[in-house]
Design a protein around this motif. Structure first.
Motif, PDB file in Angstrom:
ATOM      1  N   UNK A  78       0.923  -1.255  -0.080  1.00 50.40           N
ATOM      2  CA  UNK A  78      -0.067   0.113  -0.017  1.00 50.40           C
ATOM      3  C   UNK A  78       0.937   1.296   0.132  1.00 50.40           C
ATOM      4  N   UNK A  79       1.980   1.254   0.836  1.00 47.87           N
ATOM      5  CA  UNK A  79       2.934   2.311   0.834  1.00 47.87           C
ATOM      6  C   UNK A  79       3.604   2.453  -0.497  1.00 47.87           C
ATOM      7  N   UNK A  80       3.842   1.580  -1.130  1.00 45.66           N
ATOM      8  CA  UNK A  80       4.619   1.527  -2.398  1.00 45.66           C
ATOM      9  C   UNK A  80       3.558   2.371  -3.518  1.00 45.66           C
ATOM     10  N   UNK A  81       2.249   2.141  -3.630  1.00 46.65           N
ATOM     11  CA  UNK A  81       1.438   2.826  -4.388  1.00 46.65           C
ATOM     12  C   UNK A  81       0.906   4.054  -3.855  1.00 46.65           C
ATOM     13  N   UNK A  82       0.923   4.376  -2.528  1.00 47.72           N
ATOM     14  CA  UNK A  82       0.594   5.576  -1.997  1.00 47.72           C
ATOM     15  C   UNK A  82       1.690   6.654  -2.450  1.00 47.72           C
ATOM     16  N   UNK A  83       2.895   6.237  -2.403  1.00 43.31           N
ATOM     17  CA  UNK A  83       4.136   6.985  -2.552  1.00 43.31           C
ATOM     18  C   UNK A  83       4.066   7.463  -4.114  1.00 43.31           C
ATOM     19  N   UNK A  84       3.723   6.561  -5.152  1.00 47.09           N
ATOM     20  CA  UNK A  84       3.540   6.857  -6.394  1.00 47.09           C
ATOM     21  C   UNK A  84       2.512   7.811  -6.760  1.00 47.09           C
ATOM     22  N   UNK A  85       1.394   7.606  -6.151  1.00 52.52           N
ATOM     23  CA  UNK A  85       0.072   8.583  -6.231  1.00 52.52           C
ATOM     24  C   UNK A  85       0.429   9.793  -5.685  1.00 52.52           C
ATOM     25  N   UNK A  86       0.916   9.924  -4.522  1.00 52.27           N
ATOM     26  CA  UNK A  86       1.519  11.120  -3.851  1.00 52.27           C
ATOM     27  C   UNK A  86       2.461  11.920  -4.697  1.00 52.27           C
ATOM     28  N   UNK A  87       3.279  11.187  -5.264  1.00 51.24           N
ATOM     29  CA  UNK A  87       4.454  12.015  -6.045  1.00 51.24           C
ATOM     30  C   UNK A  87       3.863  12.711  -7.471  1.00 51.24           C
ATOM     31  N   UNK A 156      -9.840   5.379  -6.739  1.00 52.00           N
ATOM     32  CA  UNK A 156     -11.029   4.452  -6.226  1.00 52.00           C
ATOM     33  C   UNK A 156     -11.286   3.371  -7.174  1.00 52.00           C
ATOM     34  N   UNK A 157     -11.842   3.613  -8.272  1.00 50.86           N
ATOM     35  CA  UNK A 157     -12.365   2.802  -9.127  1.00 50.86           C
ATOM     36  C   UNK A 157     -11.299   1.460  -9.858  1.00 50.86           C
ATOM     37  N   UNK A 158     -10.032   1.914  -9.349  1.00 50.67           N
ATOM     38  CA  UNK A 158      -8.988   1.002  -9.436  1.00 50.67           C
ATOM     39  C   UNK A 158      -8.441   0.430  -8.177  1.00 50.67           C
ATOM     40  N   UNK A 159      -9.255   0.349  -7.205  1.00 47.55           N
ATOM     41  CA  UNK A 159      -8.990  -0.068  -6.049  1.00 47.55           C
ATOM     42  C   UNK A 159      -7.358   0.747  -5.476  1.00 47.55           C
ATOM     43  N   UNK A 160      -7.232   1.941  -5.821  1.00 48.46           N
ATOM     44  CA  UNK A 160      -5.853   2.520  -5.273  1.00 48.46           C
ATOM     45  C   UNK A 160      -4.722   1.930  -6.107  1.00 48.46           C
ATOM     46  N   UNK A 161      -4.893   1.147  -7.146  1.00 50.77           N
ATOM     47  CA  UNK A 161      -3.588   0.793  -7.874  1.00 50.77           C
ATOM     48  C   UNK A 161      -3.694   0.695  -9.318  1.00 50.77           C
TER      49      UNK A 161
END
Length: 425
Positions: A78-87, A156-161
């Motif tokens: 989750x942290x991996x994908x959150x870091x990318x999205x926030x970046x 959200x539609x991609x379940x965060x990923x």
């Protein structure tokens, strides 16, 4: 007999694309493995976290079981994908490209040399009509907040990923100049069609990517190959499958005249992010966009149909023939509709599905490699000696108790992770 000497064929010079450091984040926003990682946050910074877990230490009495270690790995993912999205949220194509007062492009200004990177790999385009001073601004609505809301709902539609590499995103924001303010939708469709034709003409032209700042160090398959002439398509850039067929329009009716949400008196220029976030959580779901069929859908498995979105009580939708060319819907409805249409098309066309699967496999492999790297480092320094495992362990503890842990998640809106906030841009 004398013959005229044939003219020597001279190929068209390759177009060079210079990639700067910021552009690399748009090409590949995901974290990469490292031999070392930052230590856990110092105590003075732990105040931003849920204190019930921030000061709970790992020791002999609460060592992690094998099942708990697997949960920690999931939280690291989750942290991996959150870091990318926030970046990505703070990259110019998002932070500035969704504002008419900053860098939002006009279709006529698209040079298809440098700006085209942010045109490729989009499902659709959102056309903002007129200037940014229209009804709704006094309610806290801005172009960028609509962009942030779209960003969150797309995740959200991609379940965060979702697949984020190579500028992939739901839509490209474009503004229609003042001279077209009174134009009808047919004019917007014509503008969009000319843009698509211009992009299509570029697809099979060869370009060379130059990464001057890395001095030849770009060898990863995560990036377009350096210093090699390939077509845009071969480099992994294409016009989204639905891009020609459907577009969105953000006009003066984004905030309906009958909007039930009114500006709260307690909000002011001094309002905190949490207060503004709570307010926007009530306002943004009221936003409506016009979803338009362009008629350019012969390449789809079947014609685009908005029949499922038509309100039978709304006599303004449709022309009585059963065909609906435009419909005003909320942002989540538009995103969900186009997502399901994309899934339908990928099921119909093997090549389209293969491209999507390859992108998904690339990011999932990168995620596994990063998590493995973080865990190896934690074996050397301890779970509480690595900032990512420190967070992941405490997220695991909090989730087990039905709570949240991460910073920025303590307000009543329960917006998490940080990239989902509509008040940041």
């Amino acid at each position: 007999m004398a013959f005229n000497k044939p003219q020597e064929w001279s190929p068209e010079p390759y177009e060079e694309i210079d990639i700067d450091i910021l552009s690399t984040a748009m090409l590949w926003p995901y974290p990469v493995p490292s031999p070392t990682y930052p230590a856990a946050p110092r105590e003075e910074f732990q105040a931003h976290f849920n204190q019930k877990y921030a000061h709970k230490a790992l020791n002999a009495s609460n060592f992690l079981t094998m099942d708990e270690l697997e949960l920690v790995r999931r939280h690291l993912s989750d942290l991996f994908y959150e870091a990318a999205a926030l970046c990505l949220r703070f990259q110019p194509p998002f932070s500035h490209g969704w504002s008419r007062t900053l860098l939002m492009l006009k279709p006529a200004e698209v040079s298809l040399r440098t700006n085209e990177l942010d045109l490729w790999n989009k499902q659709t385009a959102v056309y903002f009509i007129g200037d940014s001073h229209y009804p709704g601004r006094d309610l806290g609505f801005t172009d960028r907040r609509l962009g942030a809301y779209i960003y969150r709902e797309w995740h959200r539609v991609h379940d965060g990923r979702p697949n984020l590499q190579r500028y992939n995103f739901f839509a490209k924001a474009l503004q229609v100049t003042k001279s077209f303010e009174s134009s009808d939708v047919a004019t917007i469709i014509d503008i969009h069609r000319r843009l698509c034709d211009s992009m299509s003409a570029k697809l099979n032209k060869e370009v060379i990517f130059r990464y001057h700042f890395l001095a030849g160090e770009v060898e990863s398959t995560n990036f377009p190959q350096a210093d090699i002439a390939k077509t845009w398509r071969e480099h992994g850039f294409t016009m989204g499958h639905l891009f020609r067929a459907v577009l969105l329009v953000a006009d003066e009716n984004v905030i309906p005249e009958t909007c039930l949400v009114q500006l709260e008196s307690e909000l002011s220029d001094d309002s905190t992010l949490e207060e503004m976030a709570a307010w926007l959580e009530r306002l943004m779901p009221e936003c409506r966009v016009l979803m338009v069929r362009t008629g350019d859908d012969a390449h789809l498995s079947r014609p685009v149909s908005f029949a499922s979105l038509v309100d039978p009580l709304n006599s303004d939708q449709g022309d009585g023939s059963g065909q609906v060319d435009m419909v005003r819907v909320t942002v989540p409805v538009a995103i969900r509709f186009l997502h399901e249409l994309q899934v339908q098309e990928e099921a119909a066309y093997v090549d389209l599905r293969r491209v999507a699967d390859r992108m998904t496999e690339d990011r999932e492999r990168a995620c596994r490699e990063w998590v493995d790297s973080v865990m190896r480092h934690a074996e050397d320094v301890g779970m509480d000696g690595n900032t990512y495992t420190w967070k992941a362990v405490r997220r695991m503890w909090a989730a087990r108790d039905g709570e949240t842990f991460s910073d920025g998640q303590g307000d009543e809106t329960r917006l998490f992770p940080l990239y989902s906030w509509t008040c940041i841009w």
